[in-house]
Design a protein around this motif. Structure first.
Motif, PDB file in Angstrom:
ATOM      1  N   ALA A  73       0.765  -1.422   0.325  1.00  0.00           N
ATOM      2  CA  ALA A  73      -0.225  -0.253   0.324  1.00  0.00           C
ATOM      3  C   ALA A  73       0.766   1.860  -0.046  1.00  0.00           C
ATOM      4  N   ALA A  74       0.338   2.901  -0.488  1.00  0.00           N
ATOM      5  CA  ALA A  74       1.099   3.480  -0.860  1.00  0.00           C
ATOM      6  C   ALA A  74       0.084   4.408  -0.308  1.00  0.00           C
ATOM      7  N   VAL A  75       0.731   5.401   0.563  1.00  0.00           N
ATOM      8  CA  VAL A  75      -0.363   6.734   0.501  1.00  0.00           C
ATOM      9  C   VAL A  75       0.592   8.353   0.742  1.00  0.00           C
ATOM     10  N   ILE A  76      -0.242   9.307  -0.234  1.00  0.00           N
ATOM     11  CA  ILE A  76       1.031  10.578  -0.260  1.00  0.00           C
ATOM     12  C   ILE A  76      -0.339  11.238  -0.262  1.00  0.00           C
ATOM     13  N   PHE A 127       2.039  17.330  -4.978  1.00  0.00           N
ATOM     14  CA  PHE A 127       3.258  18.150  -5.583  1.00  0.00           C
ATOM     15  C   PHE A 127       3.570  18.477  -3.772  1.00  0.00           C
ATOM     16  N   GLY A 128       5.063  18.732  -3.232  1.00  0.00           N
ATOM     17  CA  GLY A 128       5.365  19.447  -2.960  1.00  0.00           C
ATOM     18  C   GLY A 128       4.510  17.976  -1.545  1.00  0.00           C
ATOM     19  N   GLY A 129       4.915  16.799  -1.741  1.00  0.00           N
ATOM     20  CA  GLY A 129       3.799  15.895  -0.314  1.00  0.00           C
ATOM     21  C   GLY A 129       4.102  15.142   0.107  1.00  0.00           C
ATOM     22  N   ALA A 130       3.819  13.657   0.790  1.00  0.00           N
ATOM     23  CA  ALA A 130       4.733  13.146   1.768  1.00  0.00           C
ATOM     24  C   ALA A 130       3.866  11.811   1.201  1.00  0.00           C
ATOM     25  N   VAL A 131       5.226  10.638   0.761  1.00  0.00           N
ATOM     26  CA  VAL A 131       4.909   9.744   0.266  1.00  0.00           C
ATOM     27  C   VAL A 131       5.350   8.078   1.191  1.00  0.00           C
ATOM     28  N   VAL A 132       4.187   7.981   1.789  1.00  0.00           N
ATOM     29  CA  VAL A 132       4.561   6.568   2.771  1.00  0.00           C
ATOM     30  C   VAL A 132       3.638   5.258   2.536  1.00  0.00           C
ATOM     31  N   VAL A 133       4.234   4.969   2.270  1.00  0.00           N
ATOM     32  CA  VAL A 133       4.587   2.905   2.321  1.00  0.00           C
ATOM     33  C   VAL A 133       4.665   2.009   2.975  1.00  0.00           C
ATOM     34  N   GLU A 144      11.564   5.536  -8.566  1.00  0.00           N
ATOM     35  CA  GLU A 144      11.226   6.276 -10.562  1.00  0.00           C
ATOM     36  C   GLU A 144      10.267   7.102 -10.449  1.00  0.00           C
ATOM     37  N   ILE A 145       9.391   6.760 -10.068  1.00  0.00           N
ATOM     38  CA  ILE A 145       7.653   7.578  -9.459  1.00  0.00           C
ATOM     39  C   ILE A 145       7.612   8.688  -9.275  1.00  0.00           C
ATOM     40  N   ILE A 146       9.091   8.478  -7.870  1.00  0.00           N
ATOM     41  CA  ILE A 146       8.447   9.365  -6.986  1.00  0.00           C
ATOM     42  C   ILE A 146       9.415  10.726  -7.316  1.00  0.00           C
ATOM     43  N   ASN A 147      10.573  10.431  -8.252  1.00  0.00           N
ATOM     44  CA  ASN A 147      11.679  11.677  -9.220  1.00  0.00           C
ATOM     45  C   ASN A 147      11.216  12.340  -9.862  1.00  0.00           C
ATOM     46  N   SER A 148       9.802  11.013 -10.570  1.00  0.00           N
ATOM     47  CA  SER A 148       9.187  12.403 -11.600  1.00  0.00           C
ATOM     48  C   SER A 148       8.315  13.005 -10.981  1.00  0.00           C
ATOM     49  N   ALA A 149       8.408  13.527  -9.886  1.00  0.00           N
ATOM     50  CA  ALA A 149       7.057  14.642  -9.640  1.00  0.00           C
ATOM     51  C   ALA A 149       8.022  15.080  -8.299  1.00  0.00           C
ATOM     52  N   TYR A 150       7.869  15.917  -7.595  1.00  0.00           N
ATOM     53  CA  TYR A 150       8.292  16.850  -6.552  1.00  0.00           C
ATOM     54  C   TYR A 150       7.742  16.431  -5.381  1.00  0.00           C
ATOM     55  N   PHE A 151       8.362  15.782  -4.412  1.00  0.00           N
ATOM     56  CA  PHE A 151       8.027  15.445  -2.607  1.00  0.00           C
ATOM     57  C   PHE A 151       8.737  15.747  -2.182  1.00  0.00           C
ATOM     58  N   GLU A 152       8.469  16.170  -0.818  1.00  0.00           N
ATOM     59  CA  GLU A 152       9.376  16.337   0.639  1.00  0.00           C
ATOM     60  C   GLU A 152      10.094  15.267   0.747  1.00  0.00           C
ATOM     61  N   VAL A 153       8.964  14.028   1.290  1.00  0.00           N
ATOM     62  CA  VAL A 153       9.314  13.104   2.344  1.00  0.00           C
ATOM     63  C   VAL A 153       9.049  12.241   1.560  1.00  0.00           C
ATOM     64  N   VAL A 154      10.094  11.010   1.758  1.00  0.00           N
ATOM     65  CA  VAL A 154       9.652   9.684   1.093  1.00  0.00           C
ATOM     66  C   VAL A 154      10.212   8.887   2.473  1.00  0.00           C
ATOM     67  N   ALA A 155       9.152   7.998   2.866  1.00  0.00           N
ATOM     68  CA  ALA A 155       9.475   7.125   4.673  1.00  0.00           C
ATOM     69  C   ALA A 155       8.556   5.631   3.579  1.00  0.00           C
ATOM     70  N   LYS A 209      18.031  16.296  -4.127  1.00  0.00           N
ATOM     71  CA  LYS A 209      19.262  16.624  -2.956  1.00  0.00           C
ATOM     72  C   LYS A 209      18.416  17.533  -1.716  1.00  0.00           C
ATOM     73  N   ASN A 210      16.499  18.117  -2.042  1.00  0.00           N
ATOM     74  CA  ASN A 210      16.291  18.356  -0.562  1.00  0.00           C
ATOM     75  C   ASN A 210      14.973  16.817  -0.372  1.00  0.00           C
ATOM     76  N   LEU A 211      14.815  15.983  -0.771  1.00  0.00           N
ATOM     77  CA  LEU A 211      14.311  15.304  -0.642  1.00  0.00           C
ATOM     78  C   LEU A 211      14.443  14.532   0.390  1.00  0.00           C
ATOM     79  N   ARG A 212      13.818  14.281   1.494  1.00  0.00           N
ATOM     80  CA  ARG A 212      13.704  13.530   3.001  1.00  0.00           C
ATOM     81  C   ARG A 212      13.259  12.131   2.680  1.00  0.00           C
ATOM     82  N   ILE A 213      14.689  11.343   3.076  1.00  0.00           N
ATOM     83  CA  ILE A 213      14.347   9.547   3.250  1.00  0.00           C
ATOM     84  C   ILE A 213      14.162   9.066   4.457  1.00  0.00           C
ATOM     85  N   LEU A 214      13.566   8.863   4.814  1.00  0.00           N
ATOM     86  CA  LEU A 214      13.569   7.575   5.964  1.00  0.00           C
ATOM     87  C   LEU A 214      12.752   6.590   5.753  1.00  0.00           C
TER      88      LEU A 214
END
Length: 426
Positions: A120-123, A155-161, A171-182, A198-203
């Motif tokens: 599952a994934a939530v943005i 745009f500018g959201g957080a991705v949590v999986v 590649e999906i994440i890099n195709s758009a602009y996100f602030e955070v991926v967890a 460079k400014n993507l927070r990777i958790l």
């Protein structure tokens, strides 16, 4: 203008102590303030909801809490999630995190705890989901389906999986602009791809793979009031864990019994999914979903029928944007601007709008969940007109019989079930 931008880069002063103690009767909870060394600087949260608001994040350190025989989740040593984040979990910090970065991720955890059965994934954006999805195909497919629900808001959201992030998802994440991926972990090579931003927070939060370990256990939910007072409550716990937990939609009025059609297996699965996502949506709210993905999410409206109407309007706009981007590589708004002076663009826009109307904004064939009961049948009638095939709602209205009558009068007949609980989130 450059001076104004500095407010978003400046760390707020941190006046908060290193420990926080809460005593409830004879029970005591001790929390430790979280700080992180980023670029050689040890600090806690960048700021609170807005620049200039000092903030601190505290993690359980000692103690436990049991009320009315229920052991609450506010205990140390649990799965590594938001408050347990250490430097090693911040694979790329970008800069010290702010409150909204973590609270968005945390609300993703809140929803995903009920979606452990499938990838599952939530943005999320502003602590509400823009899109969510689950399926057996894998986390990348879930992420793409969640993104397709609302490309604009993401745009500018957080991705949590809830599964290891693979290369296709990266590649999906890099195709758009996100602030955070967890994610609970990252497959080989994925972090290198994500670090292109460079400014993507990777958790890396291992607890995302262990959410079933505490599902159903409430935590102490604390709300502060304007006068400094506090409201304490047990957190919401979703009682609908399987499709068998839904209740038949039945009501009695003047000696007559009203009963709705039961959902098909696919409808029931989509209702189960959507009700899980509903736990993370600000009320009043409704969610449309189809084939394991949200098709529209309506949040924070004061009246039920108005929420349905606004959600439908959003769906039409987001669906049009998706068609425009797939065809022209620009946003709906860019095409609308170009169409004012370009005849070919105006023709394209007209064709796409016709497609949107024919597909009813992508809502046809969706199911609908509502976090509160329908006080009148009007909201149900509006949803049915968009091709909704099944509805889940708490039930308990004095007009339940009218609402059931609405789905029974639909052609084809629409299914309905009750959840037996409300899912308000304020």
């Amino acid at each position: 203008m450059s001076d104004l931008k500095q407010m978003y880069k400046t760390l707020a002063e941190d006046p908060f102590p290193s420990e926080l103690t809460i005593e409830l009767g004879s029970q005591k909870l001790v929390f430790a303030k979280r700080t992180w060394v980023v670029d050689g600087q040890e600090k806690g949260l960048r700021y609170g909801e807005n620049p200039g608001q000092p903030a601190a994040l505290y993690a359980p350190k000692e103690g436990g809490l049991e009320l009315d025989g229920v052991a609450l989740r506010n205990t140390p040593g649990g799965p590594v999630l938001v408050s347990s984040t250490r430097e090693e979990h911040m694979i790329q910090a970008g800069k010290h995190p702010g409150k909204t970065n973590f609270t968005d991720v945390d609300n993703g955890v809140n929803m995903l705890q009920y979606l452990t059965a499938k990838p599952a994934a939530v943005i999320l954006k502003h602590n509400n989901p823009c899109g969510a999805a689950w399926n057996e195909a894998g986390v990348a497919t879930a992420l793409q389906n969640a993104f397709d629900c609302d490309r604009i808001a993401a745009f500018g959201g957080a991705v949590v999986v809830n599964r290891p992030l693979d290369m296709a998802a990266a590649e999906i994440i890099n195709s758009a602009y996100f602030e955070v991926v967890a994610a609970p972990e990252f497959e080989p090579g994925v972090v290198d791809v994500l670090k292109r931003r460079k400014n993507l927070r990777i958790l890396q939060l291992p607890g995302l793979a262990e959410l079933e370990s505490f599902v159903g256990q409430p935590f102490l939910d604390v709300k502060s009031l304007t006068d400094g007072g506090l409201v304490l409550q047990f957190s919401f716990v979703n009682r609908i864990r399987t499709v068998d937990d839904f209740l038949p939609a039945e009501a009695e009025k003047d000696g007559a019994v009203y009963a709705a059609r039961k959902p098909t297996a696919q409808e029931a699965d989509d209702l189960l999914f959507a009700w899980a996502v509903e736990a993370g949506v600000t009320s009043n709210s409704v969610i449309f979903a189809k084939n394991g993905a949200t098709t529209a999410i309506g949040t924070g409206e004061q009246d039920r029928v108005g929420c349905v109407e606004i959600t439908i309007s959003k769906a039409y706009t987001k669906y049009a944007d998706r068609l425009v981007f797939a065809r022209e590589g620009v946003s709906l708004y860019e095409l609308e601007a170009k169409a004012k002076t370009d005849e070919a663009a105006a023709k394209t826009l007209e064709e796409i709008r016709a497609q949107v109307q024919e597909a009813r904004g992508g809502l046809a064939g969706s199911v609908l969940v509502s976090d509160g009961f329908f006080p009148f049948r009007d909201g149900v009638d509006v949803a049915i007109a968009q091709g909704v095939t099944a509805i889940a709602q708490p039930g308990g209205s004095i007009r339940d019989h009218e609402v059931i009558e609405a789905v029974n009068q639909a052609s084809p007949q629409v299914a309905m079930v009750f959840t037996g609980q409300r899912s308000f989130k304020h």
